[in-house]
Scaffold this active site. Structure first.
Site, short mmCIF file in Angstrom:
data_model
loop_
_atom_site.label_atom_id
_atom_site.label_comp_id
_atom_site.label_asym_id
_atom_site.label_seq_id
_atom_site.Cartn_x
_atom_site.Cartn_y
_atom_site.Cartn_z
N LEU A 22 -24.04 87.21 52.89
CA LEU A 22 -23.02 87.52 51.87
C LEU A 22 -23.16 86.66 50.49
O LEU A 22 -23.36 87.31 49.50
CB LEU A 22 -21.48 87.38 52.44
CG LEU A 22 -21.37 88.23 53.85
CD1 LEU A 22 -19.75 87.97 54.10
CD2 LEU A 22 -21.61 89.45 53.45
N GLY A 32 -24.48 97.97 48.48
CA GLY A 32 -23.90 96.74 49.33
C GLY A 32 -23.39 95.85 48.41
O GLY A 32 -23.38 95.86 47.27
N SER A 84 -17.35 88.02 66.90
CA SER A 84 -17.50 86.74 66.07
C SER A 84 -17.92 85.42 66.76
O SER A 84 -17.65 85.38 67.96
CB SER A 84 -16.33 86.44 65.38
OG SER A 84 -16.52 85.04 64.67
N HIS A 131 -29.26 91.66 64.73
CA HIS A 131 -28.30 91.47 63.76
C HIS A 131 -28.67 91.49 62.67
O HIS A 131 -27.94 92.15 61.69
CB HIS A 131 -27.47 90.22 64.20
CG HIS A 131 -26.41 89.95 63.58
ND1 HIS A 131 -25.22 90.49 63.22
CD2 HIS A 131 -26.25 88.71 62.71
CE1 HIS A 131 -24.50 90.11 62.28
NE2 HIS A 131 -25.08 89.15 62.03
N GLY A 165 -26.39 95.36 45.98
CA GLY A 165 -26.51 96.22 45.12
C GLY A 165 -25.43 96.70 44.06
O GLY A 165 -25.45 96.94 42.80
N ARG A 169 -31.64 82.42 59.87
CA ARG A 169 -30.51 82.39 58.79
C ARG A 169 -29.09 81.71 59.25
O ARG A 169 -28.74 82.08 60.61
CB ARG A 169 -29.86 83.68 58.38
CG ARG A 169 -28.81 84.01 57.37
CD ARG A 169 -28.57 85.30 56.90
NE ARG A 169 -27.88 86.26 57.66
CZ ARG A 169 -26.67 86.07 58.37
NH1 ARG A 169 -25.89 85.42 57.70
NH2 ARG A 169 -26.39 87.27 59.31
N ARG A 176 -27.92 80.13 66.78
CA ARG A 176 -27.65 81.48 67.62
C ARG A 176 -28.93 81.65 68.53
O ARG A 176 -29.05 82.33 69.46
CB ARG A 176 -27.83 82.34 66.23
CG ARG A 176 -26.27 82.43 65.74
CD ARG A 176 -26.42 83.49 64.51
NE ARG A 176 -25.11 83.39 63.93
CZ ARG A 176 -24.84 84.24 62.80
NH1 ARG A 176 -25.68 84.67 62.13
NH2 ARG A 176 -23.56 84.09 62.37
N HIS A 231 -28.22 88.05 67.62
CA HIS A 231 -27.00 87.34 67.59
C HIS A 231 -26.31 87.12 69.12
O HIS A 231 -26.46 88.21 69.89
CB HIS A 231 -26.13 88.10 66.74
CG HIS A 231 -24.78 87.20 66.51
ND1 HIS A 231 -23.76 86.90 67.21
CD2 HIS A 231 -24.27 86.73 65.24
CE1 HIS A 231 -22.88 86.26 66.83
NE2 HIS A 231 -23.23 86.16 65.36
N GLY A 237 -28.84 101.04 46.52
CA GLY A 237 -28.15 100.41 47.44
C GLY A 237 -26.94 99.94 46.62
O GLY A 237 -26.82 99.65 45.41
C1 LIG Z 1 -21.57 93.09 62.20
C2 LIG Z 1 -22.32 92.11 61.06
C3 LIG Z 1 -21.71 91.20 60.74
C4 LIG Z 1 -22.03 90.23 59.82
N1 LIG Z 1 -21.55 89.17 59.27
C5 LIG Z 1 -21.73 88.32 58.61
C6 LIG Z 1 -21.05 87.41 58.05
O1 LIG Z 1 -19.95 87.14 58.40
N2 LIG Z 1 -21.39 86.59 57.01
C7 LIG Z 1 -22.51 86.80 56.34
O2 LIG Z 1 -22.97 86.03 55.32
N3 LIG Z 1 -23.45 87.78 56.72
C8 LIG Z 1 -22.91 88.70 57.90
N4 LIG Z 1 -24.04 89.68 58.10
C9 LIG Z 1 -25.04 89.83 57.38
C10 LIG Z 1 -24.44 90.70 56.06
O3 LIG Z 1 -23.57 91.48 56.13
C11 LIG Z 1 -25.63 91.52 55.64
O4 LIG Z 1 -26.98 90.91 55.48
C12 LIG Z 1 -25.49 91.87 54.18
O5 LIG Z 1 -24.31 92.15 53.67
C13 LIG Z 1 -26.55 92.99 53.45
O6 LIG Z 1 -26.14 93.37 52.17
P1 LIG Z 1 -26.97 94.23 51.25
O7 LIG Z 1 -26.43 94.31 49.95
O8 LIG Z 1 -28.33 93.58 51.13
O9 LIG Z 1 -27.39 95.48 52.29
P2 LIG Z 1 -26.35 96.45 52.89
O10 LIG Z 1 -24.95 96.18 52.62
O11 LIG Z 1 -26.78 97.00 54.13
O12 LIG Z 1 -26.34 97.82 51.92
C14 LIG Z 1 -27.66 98.78 51.79
C15 LIG Z 1 -27.46 99.70 50.77
O13 LIG Z 1 -28.45 100.47 50.72
C16 LIG Z 1 -28.35 101.79 50.65
N5 LIG Z 1 -29.58 102.42 51.34
C17 LIG Z 1 -30.45 102.08 52.08
N6 LIG Z 1 -31.51 102.82 52.22
C18 LIG Z 1 -31.38 103.65 51.29
C19 LIG Z 1 -32.11 104.61 51.00
N7 LIG Z 1 -33.46 105.01 51.43
N8 LIG Z 1 -31.76 105.34 49.90
C20 LIG Z 1 -30.72 105.25 49.01
N9 LIG Z 1 -29.87 104.20 49.46
C21 LIG Z 1 -30.27 103.28 50.63
C22 LIG Z 1 -27.22 102.03 51.49
O14 LIG Z 1 -26.54 103.34 51.21
C23 LIG Z 1 -26.40 100.93 51.10
O15 LIG Z 1 -25.81 101.19 50.06
C24 LIG Z 1 -23.36 90.74 59.26
C25 LIG Z 1 -24.15 91.62 59.39
C26 LIG Z 1 -23.54 92.63 60.43
C27 LIG Z 1 -24.37 93.72 60.77
#
Ligand SMILES: Cc1cc2nc3c(=O)[nH]c(=O)nc-3n(C[C@H](O)[C@H](O)[C@H](O)COP(=O)(O)OP(=O)(O)OC[C@H]3O[C@@H](n4cnc5c(N)ncnc54)[C@H](O)[C@@H]3O)c2cc1C
Ligand code: SF4
Ligand code: FES
Lengths: 666, 247
Positions: A465, A61, A303, A425, A64, A459, A350, A285, A59
């Protein structure tokens, strides 16, 4: 109401009880000292040994990329995986609103304790105190780190950082970068990661999907991944594995998640022994653009800030639902949130806003196009705001959101009220982790949305984030070293039985998916699963519905493995094959979510059991019986799509720093 | 509406590709362009023909994964990403040609999917500020004038999609590169590495096989995020300064 009856999950043999979880490994002592103590007590790794230690990060994100970059900087040998073509496209990129931090730059009474308190309360008292306190503690460092990397947060004219209040809290602690905070934070972490790639400490594997976890002598020792371009099945071994693979909201098919968001990485680990905690806690959401037709592939979030000035209503009479809303006179409109919650009005949390929208639509008073035989939408009306503030002021505040709405729906929200409807969401559930973010498999760590740890049953806005970056930059690098200090572990041969077993199972599964050659597409199964989940395990859950859902999912899963059609071959890019693997795992996860929801005979946060509500229809917690984290252990079922009976392990939640209360917004 | 689609099909990187014609019926104007392709893919799957490979992930216009040449225009007729394009921008009976990004530096992987790894490697060459985790000063230690902060933000809006390259007759990536250079050059934190950064990134850009910029301006017009052409001026200015060894 539940009387003194037996839990239906037990009656129907859907799960069994196991040993409780005794220890979360949080250090003893006052909560404010725990993190310092842990950092001090965690063993150190000599800098010259670090490059002999291999870490796999799945990952890229916020969780990660930040974790992999930081471990790379420390000198470990890191391999980082993502399924997208570049790490910078992980779904964190889509976050709009902002990121919380207890900086108290506004001098409005914010503090680490207040952020901690708000997060625990917002989570409806189902989160673990020790982890949340640490999250609040490190939050301030995140902002420092991001600014130093060049993240262009919004600033005031004096050049200092701007803050806003978000998600119903009373202090301004949210940092933001217009409507794209997620993208800007992720670019910061991505650039730090690419710097390490250039330095040679991190090796990047884009367009790679993890399909299995390698466990040797009880420790996580690597992964099996598929190169999505060539189709090659690859073995990667390491001394520790970190999953930062995001959330599984796509089990509902329609959600605000990215098309590729999946549960495969965490579900495969679950099948290998990692407990899955609170899988049924889902955040729905309230302000998303409604479904427009049966071909809809995903939903778009608008938003939450829109609720500050927009008024939510539906017609009082069903006959008015297909009228032009501008022709419906004031006295025939039901501003239901203002009516039911006079003090909070349109700004209720929410989960509450979402459930009430569902209620009025179920009552036949939804608006917008008929999808099937149902209208799923409520009005979010800015005409009062436009009259009060002027169209220009509304445009300055919300212009980009109005444009996005217009582009997607083809309607002009300055003239006609917007239509919104709740959408899946975020998931609070995820792999169980201890204070060190280590799962029940030694050497397997889980960060970001993929773990369950910080948000309880609901949440708060702008805190995912924060959690992703807290885990990646500050927590994981400190806790994983305690584990790595025991390594390097014995080198693994390619023909080690555990490696061969993991690899073989991936190869067999891939071959099987291609061989079935049935009649239904992968998407058709995914959509049907989504419909079951939304209907029975969505905003309102009942015993009867959940029991039915378990049966339906089992039937669907059985059909999937008999009747799915995946064309093409295994040795090229094959997007149907990728989807098929993900949907196969969703079909298992869905069942566990329903069992978890069935067993939890209380309402809390995003989990609303119709049987557990107050007389006026509000959620009712049951702290006597359910003040615990439900951590599920996978049991039995070796074949594809086969699941045995899961075992429930309870981690009791102890509140020492915060007093338990019922939430009320009336 | 009913449409005729001419779509690029190519089995793999080393295969010959060709445009193949498909028909879709009853397309609703509210569908997105990619949902229209989803419908076609369901149709192909049912008929036993392998679905068309195309990239997308967020489908919200922010991740930069999607990107198609639609009747000769990068991301199609509107100023947005392919995933945010809706069928109401087309009319009944229209013939639409759909191709991948065309550039030597973006080899085709399959059908409409290309390899944009070159962009990551350009960032690796210097598109960052070197600061290790934990060593940052307080965020308020260095105020940033709002004007610079706003321009940095505008440049940082780039989603790394590659439309600028696809639209450019020289297949130059200068708009992408300029946006990164400008983002970091506008901030005080970006100053120490400013000159070294621009040289290394431009070298990598050229090594990847992207063409040079001849000020055509097609990039900026195709860019879904409206990155202005003046980021290329900043890039050129910094490059000249660096090569003169002035800083
Ligand atoms: C539209 C939207 C708006 C949001 N707005 C907000 C906000 O304003 N404030 C806030 O705090 N939160 C917000 N959130 C929530 C927040 O964005 C997410 O919870 C957070 O960014 C998740 O981050 P992460 O690093 O855990 O995962 P992600 O960013 O989802 O990353 C997952 C990673 O894992 C990798 N991956 C997944 N499965 C596999 C696999 N099997 N093999 C290899 N790689 C894999 C993907 O390629 C990716 O790189 C929002 C969410 C959404 C959907
Ligand atoms: S500059 Fe614009 S067109 Fe080029 S990659 Fe960035 S967002 Fe895409
Ligand atoms: S799919 Fe993310 S920008 Fe189009």
């Amino acid at each position: 109401m539940f009387g003194k009856t037996e839990n239906a999950g037990v009656v129907h043999g859907l799960y069994t009880d196991g040993e409780p979880i005794a220890d979360t490994k949080a250090p003893a002592g006052p909560i404010a000292d725990m993190w310092r103590t842990r950092q001090f007590e965690a063993a150190l790794v000599n800098p010259s040994n670090r490059r002999k230690l291999d870490v796999i990060m799945v990952g890229t994100g916020l969780a990660g990329a930040s974790g992999a970059a930081t471990l790379g900087e420390a000198g470990y040998n890191v391999k980082v995986f993502c399924y997208q073509d570049s790490p910078r496209r992980a779904h964190s990129i889509a976050a709009q609103g902002g990121i919380n931090a207890a900086k108290n730059y506004k001098e409005d009474g914010d503090s680490v304790y207040r952020l901690f308190y708000d997060t625990v309360k917002g989570g409806d008292y189902r989160a673990r105190e020790s982890n949340v306190y640490r999250l609040a503690e490190v939050s301030a460092n995140i902002i420092d780190q991001c600014v130093a990397q060049g993240v262009p947060f919004a600033r005031e004219y004096g050049g200092l950082l701007d803050n806003r209040s978000f998600g119903g809290v009373q202090v301004s602690r949210t940092f933001y970068a217009r409507g794209q905070t997620g993208q800007q934070l992720l670019i910061g972490a991505y650039q730090a990661l690419e710097r390490q790639v250039a330095e040679g400490t991190v090796q990047q594997f884009s367009r790679h999907e993890m399909l299995e976890l390698i466990v040797v002598d009880g420790r996580a020792r690597g992964i099996i991944a598929r190169d999505l371009v060539t189709g090659a099945i690859e073995t990667h071994v390491a001394d520790a594995v970190v999953l930062a693979s995001g959330g599984y909201g796509n089990v509902f098919f329609l959600s605000t998640n990215a098309m590729g968001s999946n549960v495969t990485a965490t579900w495969r680990a679950h099948r290998k022994g990692a407990y899955m905690a609170n899988p049924c806690y889902t955040q729905i959401h309230p302000t998303c653009i409604p479904v427009s037709g049966e071909h809809q592939s995903k939903l778009t979030l608008m938003s939450e800030s829109l609720r500050n000035d927009g008024r939510i209503w539906v017609p009082k009479n069903r006959e008015d639902c297909d009228k032009d809303p501008r022709d419906i006179p004031e006295e025939d409109r039901d501003y239901y949130l203002e009516r039911i919650y006079p003090s909070f009005g349109n700004l209720v949390p929410r989960d509450i806003a979402s459930r009430q929208a569902k209620n009025v639509c179920d009552d036949g008073r939804g608006v917008g196009p008929l999808v099937g035989d149902f209208r799923r939408g409520v009005y979010l009306d800015f005409s009062d705001a436009i009259q009060r503030l002027g169209a220009a002021a509304v445009e300055a505040k919300y212009g980009n959101l109005f444009d996005m709405y217009a582009r997607i729906t083809g309607e002009n929200p300055y003239q006609v009220p917007m239509r919104i409807y709740p959408a899946v969401h975020y998931v609070m559930g995820g792999l169980w982790v201890d204070y060190d973010l280590q799962s029940t498999i030694p050497g397997l760590f889980v960060t970001g949305e993929a773990n369950f740890s910080d948000h309880g049953a609901n949440r708060l806005g702008a805190s995912a984030l924060m959690q992703g970056l807290a885990d990646g930059y500050f927590v994981l690098p400190n806790t994983i070293r305690d584990y790595l200090a025991k390594g390097p572990f014995t080198p693994l041969a390619a023909d080690d039985p555990a490696v061969a077993e993991a690899r073989g199972s991936v190869e067999r599964r891939t071959a099987r998916l291609l061989e079935i050659n049935g009649e239904r597409s992968v998407d058709s199964f995914h959509k049907e699963l989504g419909m079951i989940m939304w209907e029975y395990c969505g905003m309102e859950r009942t015993e009867e519905g959940l029991l039915k859902a378990v049966d339906l999912i089992r039937g669907l899963r059985e059909e999937f493995w008999r009747n799915v059609r995946v064309l093409g071959s295994a040795d090229t890019l094959n997007q149907s094959l990728e989807k098929a693997g993900r949907v196969a795992d969703f079909l298992e996860l869905g069942e566990l979510m329903c069992i978890d929801a069935l067993h939890r005979r209380e309402s809390c946060g995003g989990h609303f059991r119709a049987e557990s509500q107050t007389e006026d229809g509000e959620a009712m917690r049951n702290d006597d019986d359910f003040l615990y984290v439900a951590a599920w252990e996978f049991h039995g079922g070796d074949g594809d799509g086969e699941m045995g009976t899961p075992v429930l392990h309870k981690e009791d939640l102890v509140y020492e720093a915060i007093e338990l209360k019922q939430r009320s917004y009336k | 509406m009913n449409l005729t689609l001419r779509i690029w099909r190519q089995a793999g990187p080393r295969h010959q590709g060709e445009l193949r014609t498909y028909k879709v019926k009853d397309i609703s104007p509210d569908m997105s362009f990619l949902e229209m392709l989803d419908v076609l893919n369901e149709q192909l799957n049912a008929a036993g023909e392998e679905p068309i490979a195309f990239d997308s992930d967020c489908r919200e216009g922010i991740c930069g994964t999607c990107g198609l040449m639609i009747s000769g225009e990068a991301h199609g007729p509107e100023k947005t990403t392919t995933c945010q394009l809706h069928m109401r921008s087309f009319s009944d009976g229209e013939v639409i040609t759909i191709e991948p990004w065309r550039a030597n530096a973006f080899p085709v992987i399959k059908d409409l999917v290309v390899d944009r790894g070159a962009f990551d490697r350009i960032i690796q060459a210097g598109g960052y500020i070197s600061v290790n985790t934990g060593s940052a000063p307080d965020a308020h230690a260095t105020p940033v004038p709002k004007r610079n902060a706003d321009r940095a933000f505008q440049a940082a809006e780039c989603i790394q999609c590659g439309a600028c390259v696809a639209a450019c007759p020289n297949a130059s990536a200068m708009l992408f590169l300029g946006s990164k250079v400008t983002h970091l050059a506008e901030l005080p934190q970006g100053q120490p590495e400013r000159m070294a950064r621009v040289v290394k990134m431009v070298d990598q850009h050229d090594a990847e096989g992207f063409g040079g910029c001849t000020n055509v301006g097609a990039c900026s017009q195709a860019c879904p995020k409206g990155i202005p052409q003046d980021v290329i001026s900043t890039l050129n200015f910094d490059l000249r300064t660096a090569l003169r060894g002035n800083r």
